[in-house]
Design an enzyme around this catalytic site. Structure first.
Site, PDB file in Angstrom:
ATOM      1  N   GLN A   1      -4.418  -5.305   7.046  1.00  0.00           N
ATOM      2  CA  GLN A   1      -5.459  -6.220   6.567  1.00  0.00           C
ATOM      3  C   GLN A   1      -5.466  -7.548   7.315  1.00  0.00           C
ATOM      4  OE1 GLN A   1      -7.835  -5.339   4.603  1.00  0.00           O
ATOM      5  NE2 GLN A   1      -6.995  -3.452   3.751  1.00  0.00           N
TER       6      GLN A   1
ATOM      7  N   LYS B   1     -10.219  -0.863  10.408  1.00  0.00           N
ATOM      8  CA  LYS B   1     -10.389  -2.046   9.555  1.00  0.00           C
ATOM      9  C   LYS B   1     -10.676  -3.279  10.401  1.00  0.00           C
ATOM     10  CE  LYS B   1      -7.050  -0.259   6.216  1.00  0.00           C
ATOM     11  NZ  LYS B   1      -7.866   0.260   5.111  1.00  0.00           N
TER      12      LYS B   1
ATOM     13  N   HIS C   1       0.876  -1.175   0.000  1.00  0.00           N
ATOM     14  CA  HIS C   1       0.000   0.000   0.000  1.00  0.00           C
ATOM     15  C   HIS C   1       0.916   1.229   0.000  1.00  0.00           C
ATOM     16  CE1 HIS C   1      -2.739   3.005   1.848  1.00  0.00           C
ATOM     17  NE2 HIS C   1      -3.716   2.246   1.408  1.00  0.00           N
TER      18      HIS C   1
END
Ligand code: 7TS
Length: 405
Positions: free
Chosen positions: A203, A226, A123
């Site tokens: 993630q 998240k 990312h």
């Protein structure tokens, strides 16, 4: 036990969305997850009953707020199995955690000719901070290539590590491809050469059990939002020896021990890295989110997400003209795809009319998209409350897209 109906009812937005017509299929969880009542109500209770500034009050309310905030730190410590509570630094999220390491840890050591190693699937937040630092110091950023399935090529990584490598920074689960990187093996390879390792767990932390001691990584970064917690809160785990040796990241209140007009000395960990009034409610909300995840159990969550991934891969794989981007052997909860030559943004717009919320674009991984020779993808990403019915809804909506184009 994993009871999906019960889980869905604890998420107000998911619950309301399922009563709309067409029902909402929220499949953009890699961007941010929805929040369960436990988290929302915990934040509300904090503001209604416990709000005060922390670490400085001598009255009951301030002590209560401080205890709540520090209890959340303890929960984050347990989640990562860190050795010490003071190794947990609260930040705004993954991005800030990585910038903190780049500026306070690596900047002090990096010299011309040194190297920093990252994967091709980072990312932007685990790429640009290192890129800027390398430019500033005359060092170079080395990129571990990925194969066509979206897996890192380990042999290339092995050859990349040398006595000029000062840092390895790796994404655990790719937000664009869903690839689960072999971080145990990759961390070991770096550690054998004495190279510090940072893991971007944005993630992964809500999907699988993390043990930073067993992994022996030096730093681990994640975001609350998240993993069912609010925005604006996240964690940097760092080994105490590093954190103690590092310069503060920001200066101000809370992070000092003594201040004079000429000189100041700094507080101990973790406060040294938490200048100013922190996001107290956010940290407490994060603590509630960790409780929520642990109540269900990460192995159950992982299993559910794997089931959804398998179902989605089959279902979408049956659509003529659909191309999956990212077909790693080790993969979870994210499907990226292209459909015929429909632009991902057009796909997203039409899917929206069918109640399906997905992400379209480069997913903050522009160099990776270039590697695959595409401008971007459409991406569906799953969380604990998603169902196979929502994947059916996605597949139906994709057929509508095809009919329109
Ligand atoms: N690292 C990874 C792997 C990510 O997926 C993200 C955010 C970040 C870092 C940055 O996290 P932040 O909380 O500091 O912003 N990923 C996404 C995404 O996939 N869509 O929106 C944000």
């Amino acid at each position: 036990m994993f009871q999906i109906d019960q889980i869905r009812t604890t998420f107000p937005l998911i619950n309301q969305g399922s009563q709309q017509s067409p029902p909402l299929a929220y499949l953009d969880n890699a961007a941010t997850t929805q929040k369960p009542l436990e988290v929302i109500q915990r934040i509300q209770a904090y503001y209604e009953n416990e709000n005060a500034n922390i670490h400085r009050g001598i009255y009951d309310l301030a002590r209560q707020a401080t205890d709540d905030y520090e209890a959340a730190r303890q929960k984050a410590k347990n989640l990562l199995n860190a050795a010490k509570t003071e190794e947990i630094i609260f930040t705004r999220g993954t991005t800030e955690s990585i910038n903190l390491v780049a500026q306070s840890f690596l900047d002090a050591q990096l010299k011309a000719g040194d190297e920093v190693v990252i994967t091709a699937m980072e990312h932007h937040s685990n790429l640009v901070p290192w890129q800027m630092l390398c430019k500033k110091r005359g060092a170079s950023l080395k990129i571990i290539p990925v194969n066509d399935a979206g897996e890192v090529i380990l042999e290339e990584y092995r050859q990349m590590l040398n006595d000029k490598t000062r840092m390895v920074a790796l994404v655990h689960i790719s937000n664009s491809l869903g690839t689960i990187n072999p971080i145990v093996e990759m961390t070991q390879l770096a550690k054998q050469k004495g190279i510090p390792v940072l893991i971007d767990g944005a993630q992964s932390v809500s999907h699988m059990e993390i043990d930073v001691q067993a992994l022996d990584c030096d730093f681990f970064a994640f975001s609350g939002h998240k993993m069912y917690a609010p925005t604006g809160i996240g964690v940097l785990y760092g080994k105490a020896a590093h954190l103690n040796a590092m310069e503060p990241y920001q200066y101000g209140g809370e992070m000092i021990r003594t201040v004079g007009y000429e000189e100041s000395t700094f507080n101990t960990l973790p406060h040294k890295f938490e200048a100013g009034t922190p996001n107290i409610a956010g940290a407490i909300g994060l603590g509630a989110a960790i409780d929520f995840i642990q109540k269900i159990g990460l192995p159950h969550i992982h299993q559910h997400l794997d089931d959804l991934l398998q179902y989605a891969t089959e279902k979408l794989g049956n659509i003529q003209g659909l191309r999956l981007i990212g077909t790693a052997q080790q993969k979870t909860s994210i499907v990226s795809f292209l459909l015929d030559d429909v632009h991902p943004h057009d796909m997203g717009t039409i899917l929206n009319e069918s109640g399906v919320a997905i992400r379209a674009g480069h997913h903050c991984t522009m160099p990776l998209m270039r590697r695959f020779g595409i401008p971007g993808t459409a991406r569906a990403s799953f969380a604990v409350y998603n169902t196979k019915a929502e994947i059916d809804q996605l597949a139906e909506a994709l057929k509508k897209v095809q009919a329109i184009f």
